[in-house]
Write a protein that holds these residues in place. Structure first.
Motif, mmCIF file in Angstrom:
data_model
loop_
_atom_site.group_PDB
_atom_site.id
_atom_site.type_symbol
_atom_site.label_atom_id
_atom_site.label_comp_id
_atom_site.label_asym_id
_atom_site.label_seq_id
_atom_site.Cartn_x
_atom_site.Cartn_y
_atom_site.Cartn_z
ATOM 1 N N PHE A 1 23.869 -119.683 60.340
ATOM 2 C CA PHE A 1 23.580 -120.872 61.137
ATOM 3 C C PHE A 1 22.658 -121.680 61.688
ATOM 4 N N THR A 2 21.761 -121.266 61.402
ATOM 5 C CA THR A 2 20.515 -121.326 61.503
ATOM 6 C C THR A 2 20.249 -122.894 60.431
ATOM 7 N N GLU B 1 21.024 -120.452 48.990
ATOM 8 C CA GLU B 1 21.712 -119.140 49.851
ATOM 9 C C GLU B 1 21.774 -118.503 48.929
ATOM 10 N N ARG B 2 21.297 -117.085 49.372
ATOM 11 C CA ARG B 2 21.217 -116.231 48.145
ATOM 12 C C ARG B 2 23.167 -115.213 47.759
ATOM 13 N N ALA C 1 24.388 -112.589 59.042
ATOM 14 C CA ALA C 1 24.628 -112.147 60.295
ATOM 15 C C ALA C 1 25.270 -113.192 60.810
ATOM 16 N N ALA C 2 25.466 -114.805 60.082
ATOM 17 C CA ALA C 2 26.361 -115.233 60.843
ATOM 18 C C ALA C 2 28.112 -115.425 60.687
ATOM 19 N N ASN D 1 29.242 -111.051 62.810
ATOM 20 C CA ASN D 1 28.808 -110.514 64.107
ATOM 21 C C ASN D 1 29.944 -110.594 65.374
ATOM 22 N N GLY D 2 29.407 -110.329 66.662
ATOM 23 C CA GLY D 2 30.789 -109.833 67.426
ATOM 24 C C GLY D 2 31.735 -111.688 68.210
ATOM 25 N N TRP E 1 30.224 -113.740 70.721
ATOM 26 C CA TRP E 1 30.399 -113.688 71.839
ATOM 27 C C TRP E 1 29.109 -115.344 71.576
ATOM 28 N N MET F 1 16.529 -117.045 47.033
ATOM 29 C CA MET F 1 14.381 -117.569 46.874
ATOM 30 C C MET F 1 14.020 -116.969 46.207
ATOM 31 N N GLY G 1 22.390 -114.757 68.654
ATOM 32 C CA GLY G 1 21.746 -116.608 67.754
ATOM 33 C C GLY G 1 23.042 -117.640 68.055
ATOM 34 N N VAL G 2 24.375 -117.438 68.189
ATOM 35 C CA VAL G 2 25.478 -118.460 67.542
ATOM 36 C C VAL G 2 25.492 -119.143 68.199
HETATM 37 C C1 LIG Z 1 26.560 -107.775 63.862
HETATM 38 C C2 LIG Z 1 25.553 -108.651 64.312
HETATM 39 C C3 LIG Z 1 26.673 -108.444 66.166
HETATM 40 C C4 LIG Z 1 26.185 -110.012 66.254
HETATM 41 N N1 LIG Z 1 26.622 -110.588 67.238
HETATM 42 C C5 LIG Z 1 26.396 -111.330 68.202
HETATM 43 C C6 LIG Z 1 26.962 -112.355 68.782
HETATM 44 O O1 LIG Z 1 28.485 -111.544 69.736
HETATM 45 N N2 LIG Z 1 26.313 -112.667 69.701
HETATM 46 C C7 LIG Z 1 25.869 -113.606 69.474
HETATM 47 O O2 LIG Z 1 25.061 -114.645 69.736
HETATM 48 N N3 LIG Z 1 25.100 -113.249 68.467
HETATM 49 C C8 LIG Z 1 25.263 -112.293 68.353
HETATM 50 N N4 LIG Z 1 24.695 -111.542 67.074
HETATM 51 C C9 LIG Z 1 23.333 -112.943 66.273
HETATM 52 C C10 LIG Z 1 24.063 -113.408 65.552
HETATM 53 O O3 LIG Z 1 25.086 -113.097 64.043
HETATM 54 C C11 LIG Z 1 22.669 -114.399 64.448
HETATM 55 O O4 LIG Z 1 21.348 -114.419 65.483
HETATM 56 C C12 LIG Z 1 22.906 -115.949 63.720
HETATM 57 O O5 LIG Z 1 23.822 -115.032 63.256
HETATM 58 C C13 LIG Z 1 21.887 -116.128 63.949
HETATM 59 O O6 LIG Z 1 21.500 -117.323 61.977
HETATM 60 P P1 LIG Z 1 20.889 -116.976 60.847
HETATM 61 O O7 LIG Z 1 21.920 -118.187 59.975
HETATM 62 O O8 LIG Z 1 19.570 -117.086 61.415
HETATM 63 O O9 LIG Z 1 20.782 -115.647 60.390
HETATM 64 P P2 LIG Z 1 22.151 -114.990 58.856
HETATM 65 O O10 LIG Z 1 23.134 -115.392 59.490
HETATM 66 O O11 LIG Z 1 21.503 -113.823 58.306
HETATM 67 O O12 LIG Z 1 21.398 -116.769 58.113
HETATM 68 C C14 LIG Z 1 19.623 -115.823 56.890
HETATM 69 C C15 LIG Z 1 21.284 -116.566 56.021
HETATM 70 O O13 LIG Z 1 19.825 -116.330 54.400
HETATM 71 C C16 LIG Z 1 19.954 -116.109 53.446
HETATM 72 N N5 LIG Z 1 18.935 -115.596 52.757
HETATM 73 C C17 LIG Z 1 18.195 -114.469 53.211
HETATM 74 N N6 LIG Z 1 17.690 -114.175 51.982
HETATM 75 C C18 LIG Z 1 16.912 -115.613 51.642
HETATM 76 C C19 LIG Z 1 16.535 -115.961 49.855
HETATM 77 N N7 LIG Z 1 15.113 -115.194 49.384
HETATM 78 N N8 LIG Z 1 17.336 -117.262 49.548
HETATM 79 C C20 LIG Z 1 18.173 -118.122 49.554
HETATM 80 N N9 LIG Z 1 18.902 -117.183 51.181
HETATM 81 C C21 LIG Z 1 18.722 -115.515 51.565
HETATM 82 C C22 LIG Z 1 20.957 -115.025 53.990
HETATM 83 O O14 LIG Z 1 21.467 -114.004 52.651
HETATM 84 C C23 LIG Z 1 21.856 -115.578 54.987
HETATM 85 O O15 LIG Z 1 23.130 -115.687 53.996
HETATM 86 C C24 LIG Z 1 24.869 -110.558 66.324
HETATM 87 C C25 LIG Z 1 24.330 -109.805 64.992
HETATM 88 C C26 LIG Z 1 25.253 -108.711 64.127
HETATM 89 C C27 LIG Z 1 24.197 -108.752 63.064
#
Ligand SMILES: Cc1cc2nc3c(=O)[nH]c(=O)nc-3n(C[C@H](O)[C@H](O)[C@H](O)COP(=O)(O)OP(=O)(O)OC[C@H]3O[C@@H](n4cnc5c(N)ncnc54)[C@H](O)[C@@H]3O)c2cc1C
Length: 481
Positions: free
Chosen positions: A48-49, A70-71, A78-79, A82-83, A85, A221, A390-391
């Motif tokens: 999501f970020t 994206e790897r 996590a995106a 997750n649950g 919420w 990366m 983080g969603v």
């Molecule tokens: C089981 C679980 C339940 C959760 N429940 C909730 C909830 O109910 N509500 C809520 O608000 N939050 C929840 N969260 C947290 C929420 O999912 C995350 O905070 C949110 O998705 C943030 O997204 P992100 O993009 O920062 O991270 P991510 O979705 O983890 O994205 C990071 C991405 O970077 C990629 N990546 C990593 N290293 C590299 C590299 N070297 N090169 C290229 N790509 C790379 C990964 O493959 C991944 O796709 C939960 C998390 C988990 C794990």
């Protein structure tokens, strides 16, 4: 495979959002990076970020050349696990006031809450079928001690004119809408809800591609330079970019400058068989998620096809910020959570659990995300520390990263979550041992409170250590990635 799960048997070690929801399909076409390309902004991470950053950049500067790496595939982290919420920073209001003052706290809550409306607009206008609904969220106190969990939230929110966000429910009302016979009360947060997160991630990926973002998946990366332009290397190619946005969440703990800023712990989730009658009986509605008030929080939602998705924060720690296999699947944790569900919501006893999975969480010491920059050139930006929440916030953080990446000096580029890492964790192995001790103390305290007992003195003191920071101390070496 899906039919087998419907017929019974043990839960599959697979993510329901990917494996059980027929609306989700793997991307038709995955393009890995195989050459050298140039970009104004290179985004690393398709969660999501990364996806919100890409979309916000394209909205603010449609001509900007944006590459996203994206790897695996977008939403694989996590995106998509997750649950579901969806909330803003409203529940953090007292902490935000304490750290940044009233004016900044009110702005952060308002901007993150507006972000939820923009997610809704994006979903509606973009035709993303992801069950996004903001029907209010329920945080249930399951013992007397947890009634104090919201402490200052109600008075502070009223004083600052944000009282409408919340409503306190009596024990009786809480029982009627949660299915928890032991509920002693609940907090309803009005402008929050739930989503099928993997479908949201898939839809945002499509919108990003339609907006002109070049998305390269299966393209991890391997290293990046702290130069301007920056050189971002993958296993198959290179991106030369003026600015870089690192949206790698838990994987950021592998970046040398950030190694002492994040704990990597999992959250584990279960999905049940279809059980509409049970869900009706306990008062669960779609778009109106459930949580309890523990630090190792239990949370859940009713899916569009009448299953319960139910999870718990916490699990095995990664030593020195490492991501380990148990951060994706952990049968022992799943069994415990199934037991927790039966204990907490007796109407769910005997329900078939069809899927179990986990995902890594980038836990910051103080439990809030921040947006920082790396290198002397000021052109490499990152967001970290969502701490399992983080969603919704990733929309706001993505908007912040877009301002930073485009050099726009607006209110998003200058709010107080744009900062150096706010806390530094101890070096290993002290961090690992200390975190284990704190985690066990939290469990002892919460078990005692659930049984109506006062936690022991040592456990109470250790529980307070959750927010302790260390001096930054020696500078860490800059190497890969
Ligand atoms: C089981 C679980 C339940 C959760 N429940 C909730 C909830 O109910 N509500 C809520 O608000 N939050 C929840 N969260 C947290 C929420 O999912 C995350 O905070 C949110 O998705 C943030 O997204 P992100 O993009 O920062 O991270 P991510 O979705 O983890 O994205 C990071 C991405 O970077 C990629 N990546 C990593 N290293 C590299 C590299 N070297 N090169 C290229 N790509 C790379 C990964 O493959 C991944 O796709 C939960 C998390 C988990 C794990």
């Amino acid at each position: 495979m899906r039919a087998m799960r419907e017929q019974g048997g043990g839960p599959a070690a697979a993510v329901y959002w990917f494996d059980g929801d027929p609306r989700w399909r793997p991307p038709e076409q995955v393009t890995p990076l195989t050459a050298q390309v140039e970009a104004d902004v290179c985004i690393v991470g398709g969660g999501f970020t990364g996806l919100w950053s890409a979309l916000h950049i394209k909205r603010l500067a449609p001509q900007a050349e944006v590459v996203l790496l994206e790897r695996e595939f977008c939403g694989a982290g996590a995106a998509g696990r997750n649950g579901g919420w969806v909330n803003g920073f409203e529940g953090d209001l007292p902490t935000l006031v304490e750290r940044f003052g009233e004016e900044a706290a009110v702005w952060l809550v308002g901007a993150s809450s507006d972000g939820l409306d923009d997610i809704g607009r994006t979903v509606a206008e973009g035709g993303i079928d992801c069950s996004y609904a903001l029907n209010g969220g329920l945080s249930v106190a399951t013992c007397e001690a947890h009634l104090g969990h919201w402490g200052d939230l109600i008075p502070v929110s009223r004083r600052l004119g944000l009282g409408d966000h919340f409503r306190m429910l009596s024990a009786e009302e809480a029982r009627a809408v949660s299915g928890c016979p032991q509920a002693t009360g609940a907090l309803e947060t009005r402008h929050v809800g739930s989503v099928q997160p993997a479908l949201l991630a898939r839809g945002l990926r499509r919108l990003a591609i339609e907006a002109g973002v070049k998305v390269y998946e299966m393209s991890p990366m391997t290293r990046f330079s702290r130069t301007r332009p920056a050189i971002v290397e993958t296993t198959g190619g290179t991106v030369v970019a003026d600015r870089v946005v690192l949206g790698m969440a838990s994987w950021l703990a592998g970046v040398p400058e950030l190694r002492r800023t994040l704990f990597i712990i999992p959250a584990n989730v279960l999905a049940t068989e279809r059980c509409s009658e049970r869900l009706d009986a306990i008062g669960w509605q779609q778009g109106r998620p459930f949580a309890d008030a523990r630090t190792t929080v239990h949370y859940g939602q009713r899916t569009y096809d009448d299953r319960m998705v139910f999870g718990r924060g916490g699990g095995r720690l990664g030593f020195a910020g490492s991501i380990i296999p148990q951060h994706f699947h952990d049968e022992r944790e799943a069994l415990e959570i199934a037991g927790d569900l039966s204990g907490m919501i007796p109407a769910m006893r005997g329900v078939g659990i069809r899927w179990r999975w986990a995902g890594p969480v980038d836990r910051a010491q103080h439990g809030m995300p921040w947006v920082g920059s790396l290198g002397k050139q000021g052109n490499i930006h990152y967001a970290a520390g969502y701490s399992g929440n983080g969603v919704g916030p990733s929309h706001f953080i993505g908007r912040t990263l877009a301002s930073l990446a485009l050099g726009i000096e607006d209110e998003y580029a200058t709010h107080p979550l744009v900062s150096e890492p706010p806390t530094w964790l101890p070096m290993e192995p002290v961090r690992y041992v200390g975190a284990l001790a704190v985690r066990r103390a939290i469990k002892r305290c919460e078990d005692a409170e659930a049984a109506g007992r006062e936690p022991d003195y040592v456990s109470r003191q250790l529980r307070k250590a959750i927010g302790v920071s260390m001096p930054k101390g020696v500078q860490v070496r800059r190497s890969r990635p």
